[in-house]
Scaffold this motif. Structure first.
Motif, PDB file in Angstrom:
ATOM      1  N   TRP A 190    -103.847 -47.417 -33.706  1.00  0.00           N
ATOM      2  CA  TRP A 190    -104.283 -46.737 -32.487  1.00  0.00           C
ATOM      3  C   TRP A 190    -103.452 -47.119 -31.264  1.00  0.00           C
ATOM      4  O   TRP A 190    -103.119 -46.266 -30.449  1.00  0.00           O
ATOM      5  N   GLU A 191    -103.134 -48.407 -31.126  1.00  0.00           N
ATOM      6  CA  GLU A 191    -102.379 -48.840 -29.934  1.00  0.00           C
ATOM      7  C   GLU A 191    -100.993 -48.166 -29.913  1.00  0.00           C
ATOM      8  O   GLU A 191    -100.523 -47.722 -28.876  1.00  0.00           O
ATOM      9  N   ALA A 247    -101.284 -44.554 -28.964  1.00  0.00           N
ATOM     10  CA  ALA A 247    -101.469 -44.383 -27.517  1.00  0.00           C
ATOM     11  C   ALA A 247    -100.117 -44.505 -26.805  1.00  0.00           C
ATOM     12  O   ALA A 247     -99.815 -43.738 -25.885  1.00  0.00           O
ATOM     13  N   GLN A 248     -99.290 -45.420 -27.283  1.00  0.00           N
ATOM     14  CA  GLN A 248     -97.953 -45.589 -26.685  1.00  0.00           C
ATOM     15  C   GLN A 248     -97.100 -44.330 -26.880  1.00  0.00           C
ATOM     16  O   GLN A 248     -96.412 -43.877 -25.987  1.00  0.00           O
ATOM     17  N   GLY A 262     -98.370 -41.593 -24.639  1.00  0.00           N
ATOM     18  CA  GLY A 262     -97.982 -41.902 -23.254  1.00  0.00           C
ATOM     19  C   GLY A 262     -96.521 -41.519 -23.021  1.00  0.00           C
ATOM     20  O   GLY A 262     -96.170 -40.918 -21.995  1.00  0.00           O
ATOM     21  N   GLU A 313    -111.854 -40.735 -27.865  1.00  0.00           N
ATOM     22  CA  GLU A 313    -112.330 -41.508 -26.705  1.00  0.00           C
ATOM     23  C   GLU A 313    -111.342 -42.623 -26.370  1.00  0.00           C
ATOM     24  O   GLU A 313    -111.018 -42.863 -25.204  1.00  0.00           O
ATOM     25  N   PHE A 314    -110.852 -43.280 -27.406  1.00  0.00           N
ATOM     26  CA  PHE A 314    -109.881 -44.363 -27.206  1.00  0.00           C
ATOM     27  C   PHE A 314    -108.628 -43.818 -26.504  1.00  0.00           C
ATOM     28  O   PHE A 314    -108.144 -44.393 -25.528  1.00  0.00           O
ATOM     29  N   LEU A 315    -108.127 -42.687 -26.997  1.00  0.00           N
ATOM     30  CA  LEU A 315    -106.884 -42.145 -26.425  1.00  0.00           C
ATOM     31  C   LEU A 315    -107.107 -41.726 -24.975  1.00  0.00           C
ATOM     32  O   LEU A 315    -106.266 -41.981 -24.097  1.00  0.00           O
ATOM     33  N   GLU A 319    -109.069 -42.979 -22.912  1.00  0.00           N
ATOM     34  CA  GLU A 319    -109.188 -44.179 -22.086  1.00  0.00           C
ATOM     35  C   GLU A 319    -107.825 -44.855 -21.885  1.00  0.00           C
ATOM     36  O   GLU A 319    -107.526 -45.371 -20.817  1.00  0.00           O
ATOM     37  N   GLN A 320    -107.009 -44.840 -22.944  1.00  0.00           N
ATOM     38  CA  GLN A 320    -105.786 -45.650 -22.947  1.00  0.00           C
ATOM     39  C   GLN A 320    -104.523 -44.933 -22.480  1.00  0.00           C
ATOM     40  O   GLN A 320    -103.564 -45.596 -22.096  1.00  0.00           O
ATOM     41  N   VAL A 321    -104.505 -43.596 -22.586  1.00  0.00           N
ATOM     42  CA  VAL A 321    -103.224 -42.915 -22.319  1.00  0.00           C
ATOM     43  C   VAL A 321    -103.231 -42.338 -20.909  1.00  0.00           C
ATOM     44  O   VAL A 321    -103.960 -41.384 -20.627  1.00  0.00           O
TER      45      VAL A 321
END
Ligand code: KIV
Ligand code: ZN
Length: 529
Positions: free
Chosen positions: A158-159, A162-163, A166, A195-197, A199-201
């Motif tokens: 996931w991390e 997201a990178q 981005g 939801e994670f994306l 929040e993170q991107v």
């Protein structure tokens, strides 16, 4: 007008329908369409009201390029997307193919899961990030509307994902697609990933988040809807759910789930014309040769059939006891009697218009003659009969091969024999054959007349409407010179329907590979043994 990221921001609940029937759908085993068939499907999808049409993968072959180019030049009111791997030559090819569109999109993708990086791409993560930045910027040089897909996103870390997103946003991507390429995710997991994306991107909330699911575990529609509930605003779908392996998310299922239970999915809605769902499903099925399973939601033959007595009783008292949707809302005409043999041409034209079919004068004249023919042989002509008759008529209009006459005889002592007269581009040719059944004998007779070596891969017969005098519909698939072609034929007699279907498939071979014609008879092709 085509819809873009700005419209979505203004209308937070509208869900963009990105149809990939002509790209991922056409990757279904045996679903190859000819250039003319692709245009026919493209027109039907526009009428259905999709927002984005993925017309194909232009770098895959010159034929694919040409198909995307002609669709882009023809259709209005939708965005036309061309798929491209993350490399300059694919992106250039896609850009050239969609250039003529009213609104053009380049859809570029690269895999992001470690499995794909290690075994397929042989790339390090940093190389992927650099490639994404470079290629999204490169695509932006051709069109403002660039979609980026992270292939196998649901098996990616996931991390890292997201990178990657981005990076794509920073390079200018306006739609970010999160494919469940191998049908591995589940509704709660997919929703959590959205939801994670979000929040993170940085910037993702201003772009369009897109979802693209495959049905390997039978969860494609559920996964898609869970993602919509979590904030996704584009759904990538195909008509009848056709696509790689177990298929893609079904357009009709997502559209009707949102129309019927939008409250469960954040109020999401689409601008699809629901009454075109069944006619479009039929067209896609008959042109691709991919049969719709009878119990398929919305568009399957039994989707609104009630067999159990207790259900029939409830239905007679009040339809909503056992129906959550009205079949006529999604384009089912039912089996009501619509025309008789004394109906005039005007009545015939009006009825066709009622079921959403427009014909030019020549097509109308031809179809009307076939209708009179059918009305002579069949007691009741229903709307379903009519649609089947006309779609067959439209399909064969440009075919180079037509059945003129046929004859078959069989008995308990000896093989069946058949003879045909076929019109090939204005010239009548006859042929005779023998086989272990009437259909086999007739196919041998056609082979001896036309001379295209091929193998029958699939043969399917069904009744179009109920009753002893139902029209029989045959769909079949042949392989010629390594390529697969489908054909579909309709008649009150299944032997004739088979001959029509076979000639339709051979017509497709001739249109696609004119040099496949070998004059004279073909040596016996043992299809049925
Ligand atoms: O399934 C998939 O990952 C795809 C991408 C090319 C979007 O079809
Ligand atoms: Zn896919």
């Amino acid at each position: 007008m085509p819809k873009d990221a700005t419209d979505v921001a203004q209308d937070a609940e509208r869900v963009i329908v990105f149809d990939t029937t002509l790209r991922d759908g056409e990757q279904s085993p045996g679903a190859t369409l000819t250039a003319n068939e692709k245009l026919e499907v493209a027109d039907a999808l526009v009428e259905l009201g999709i927002d984005v049409m993925e017309a194909g993968f232009p770098a895959a072959s010159p034929g694919d390029f040409e198909a995307v180019r002609s669709i882009a030049n023809r259709v209005k009111g939708v965005t036309v997307a061309g798929l491209a791997r993350c490399n300059e030559s694919d992106i250039e090819r896609a850009a050239q193919a969609v250039r003529g569109a009213e609104a053009a999109r380049i859809h570029t993708f690269i895999a992001t899961s470690d499995i794909h990086l290690k075994h397929k791409l042989r790339m390090e993560r940093q190389e992927v990030l650099d490639r994404v930045a470079h290629m999204v910027r490169f695509a932006k040089g051709f069109t403002a509307d660039v979609e980026f897909s992270a292939e196998d996103a649901t098996r990616s870390e996931w991390e890292f994902l997201a990178q990657v997103f981005g990076t794509a946003i920073a390079a200018g991507a306006t739609t970010l697609n999160v494919p469940d390429t191998v049908g591995y995710t589940s509704p709660p997991e997919y929703a959590a990933l959205m939801e994670f994306l979000l929040e993170q991107v940085p910037g993702l909330e201003r772009a369009v988040i897109s979802v693209h699911c495959h049905d390997d575990l039978g969860m494609a529609t559920a996964n898609t809807l869970a993602a919509v509930r979590a904030g996704a605003r584009q759904v990538e779908v195909t008509m009848n759910g056709i696509g790689e392996r177990a298929g893609n998310t079904s357009l009709e299922e997502v559209v009707m789930a949102l129309a019927t239970r939008g409250d469960q999915f954040g109020g999401g809605w689409t601008r699809i014309r629901k009454d075109r769902l069944v006619p479009t499903s039929r067209l896609v099925s008959s042109l691709t040769g991919v049969v719709v399973q009878p119990n398929k939601a919305i568009v399957g033959a039994n989707a609104f059939a009630h067999e159990a007595g207790i259900h029939q009783d409830g239905m007679l008292k009040e339809r909503t006891t056992y129906e959550i949707m009205d079949p006529t809302d999604v384009g089912w005409e039912g089996t009501r009697l619509v025309l008789g043999k004394h109906s005039g041409r005007a009545g015939f034209r009006n009825t066709l218009q009622e079921v959403g079919i427009r014909l030019d004068d020549d097509q109308l004249n031809e179809s009307y003659q076939r209708f009179l023919d059918l009305a002579d042989r069949k007691k009741f002509v229903t709307a379903a009969d009519l649609v089947a008759l006309v779609s067959d008529q439209l399909e064969v209009a440009d075919d180079p091969l037509h059945l003129v006459r046929w004859n078959a005889s069989l008995g308990s002592n000896g093989p069946a024999t058949g003879s045909v007269v076929v019109n090939r581009e204005g010239q009548e040719i006859s042929g005779d054959g023998q086989g272990n059944g009437a259909v086999h004998a007739l196919f041998q007779a056609i082979d001896s007349a036309i001379g295209i070596p091929c193998e029958l891969e699939d043969y399917h017969v069904e009744a179009v409407t109920p009753g002893e005098d139902a029209q029989g519909q045959v769909r079949l698939r042949i392989r010629a010179n390594g390529r697969v072609y489908t054909g579909h034929g309709l008649a009150t007699d299944v032997i004739e329907a088979s001959a029509r279907a076979y000639l339709a498939a051979l017509s497709n071979v001739l249109q696609d590979q004119p040099t496949a014609i070998i004059p004279g008879p073909v040596s016996a092709v043992s299809r049925w043994t």
